[in-house]
Scaffold this active site. Structure first.
Site, PDB file in Angstrom:
ATOM      1  N   CYS A 132       1.267   1.500   2.646  1.00  0.00           N
ATOM      2  CA  CYS A 132       1.755   0.429   1.774  1.00  0.00           C
ATOM      3  C   CYS A 132       2.260  -0.758   2.596  1.00  0.00           C
ATOM      4  CB  CYS A 132       2.863   0.973   0.876  1.00  0.00           C
ATOM      5  SG  CYS A 132       3.570  -0.279  -0.185  1.00  0.00           S
ATOM      6  N   CYS A 135       5.397  -2.418   1.198  1.00  0.00           N
ATOM      7  CA  CYS A 135       6.658  -1.688   1.408  1.00  0.00           C
ATOM      8  C   CYS A 135       7.111  -1.783   2.868  1.00  0.00           C
ATOM      9  CB  CYS A 135       6.490  -0.197   1.096  1.00  0.00           C
ATOM     10  SG  CYS A 135       5.520   0.155  -0.337  1.00  0.00           S
ATOM     11  N   ASP A 136       6.181  -1.673   3.813  1.00  0.00           N
ATOM     12  CA  ASP A 136       6.572  -1.481   5.213  1.00  0.00           C
ATOM     13  C   ASP A 136       6.233  -2.650   6.145  1.00  0.00           C
ATOM     14  OD1 ASP A 136       7.446   1.054   4.501  1.00  0.00           O
ATOM     15  OD2 ASP A 136       5.487   1.942   4.825  1.00  0.00           O
TER      16      ASP A 136
END
Ligand code: NAP
Length: 311
Positions: A132, A135-136
């Protein structure tokens, strides 16, 4: 006993909940993730959902959830471990041992990211390997990363990361992309994006910390992070013994959500599929939302007919 239990709280499940509530059905949504909204929460900008030209995926998911909450939809934050048919419908066994009963089920459990299945992937997941970018990605500011895959997710991820990272390698096994050409053109304009085509990662290497990827061609690239975007796998393990799946594991179902029994291929009464778990051409938010509406309408009609027959 519920009229409808919806398994999954992504766009398909939440849309089904709204339609079921508006049809005056007694409905609950089972979700294993606390206040989840499915994969949409991990999407970057969504700009193809009609009427909302530019919105962050997380925010769109929250709007869907708020809509369901405004109608007092009941959410059960537990994992469904088993589903059994009985004369009046279905019994769903939850992870805390509780059994809940429902006349119908709308299965909208979505899909999870496909693994690359190469040495090092498991060891470095969460320590350099991610599924992701949204997200990261922020962890890789001014670092070198690689995105694996050639679909829309890989292209969007590479574009997103190119604004954060020093360098982005986009590694794809073919020499043409499956994803949108318009995004490919945007990537070509980026000085810090390098395409590595007709090649693929065969090993993820490091010494405590991930430091490189080895390619099928024999080349090695030094990287700090890897974003795997190899598409998704339907979450159908829970229902594989009761409902018919296709050869890729998707539930065989049309637009109306009706499904077939795994035993004999006959219609599986009262069991509907919606969203990314079902066989369909286009897996997008708009089609998931539409599936949820159709499945809830089918469930309402099914319950009405059943009730008339039983009278
Ligand atoms: P996808 O379209 O299935 O693409 C997966 C990519 O990974 C393909 O390029 C595939 O290569 C590659 N791949 C899969 N397994 C591999 C392996 N073992 N080794 C090497 N490469 C491998 O998945 P997606 O990109 O997640 O998209 C899923 C759906 O969501 C699509 O319908 C897409 O259009 C949609 N989506 C839309 C947007 C948007 O509209 N902005 C954004 C994201 C996703 P091949 O091409 O060679 O098969």
């Amino acid at each position: 006993m519920y009229d409808v239990v919806i398994i999954g709280s992504g766009p398909a499940g939440l849309s089904a909940a709204v339609y079921a509530k508006r049809a005056n059905l007694n409905v609950a949504v089972i979700e294993k993730e606390y206040e989840g909204t499915g994969q949409i929460a991990e999407s970057g900008n969504v700009n193809n959902y009609l009427g909302v030209p530019d919105i962050n995926g997380y925010d769109l998911g929250e709007k869907f959830r708020e809509h369901a909450l405004s109608l007092n939809v009941c959410f059960i934050e537990k994992e469904a471990l088993n589903i059994e048919e009985n004369d009046s419908g279905y019994i769903i066994k939850l992870d805390d041992g509780e059994n809940i009963k429902s006349k119908t089920i709308i299965y909208a459990a979505g899909a999870y990211p496909r693994r690359a299945d190469v040495p090092g992937e498991e060891e470095y997941t969460g320590k350099g390997v991610s599924y992701c970018a949204i997200c990261d990605g922020a962890f890789y500011k001014d670092k070198t990363v690689t995105v694996l895959g050639g679909g829309d997710t890989a292209l969007d991820d590479a574009l997103y990361l190119s604004d954060i990272c020093k360098k982005v390698y986009l590694i794809h096994r073919r020499n043409e992309f499956r994803g949108a050409q318009s995004t490919v053109e945007k990537l070509k304009e980026k000085d810090n994006v390098e395409f590595v085509l007709s090649d693929s990662v065969v090993e993820i290497k490091g010494d405590k910390k991930l430091d490189s990827v080895k390619l099928a061609s024999g080349k090695e690239l030094a990287v700090d992070g890897i974003f795997i975007a190899y598409g998704s796998v339907p979450q159908t393990a829970l229902v594989k013994d009761i409902v018919q799946l296709d050869d890729k594991g998707y539930i065989v179902a049309g637009e109306d959500g009706f499904t077939n029994s795994a035993d004999n291929g006959d219609c599986l009464m009262g069991f509907f599929a919606a969203g990314d778990v079902r066989t369909k051409k286009l897996r997008q938010v708009v089609t998931a939302v539409s599936d949820g509406a159709n499945a809830a309408t089918s469930a309402a009609e099914y319950l009405m007919k059943k009730c008339n027959v039983e009278k």
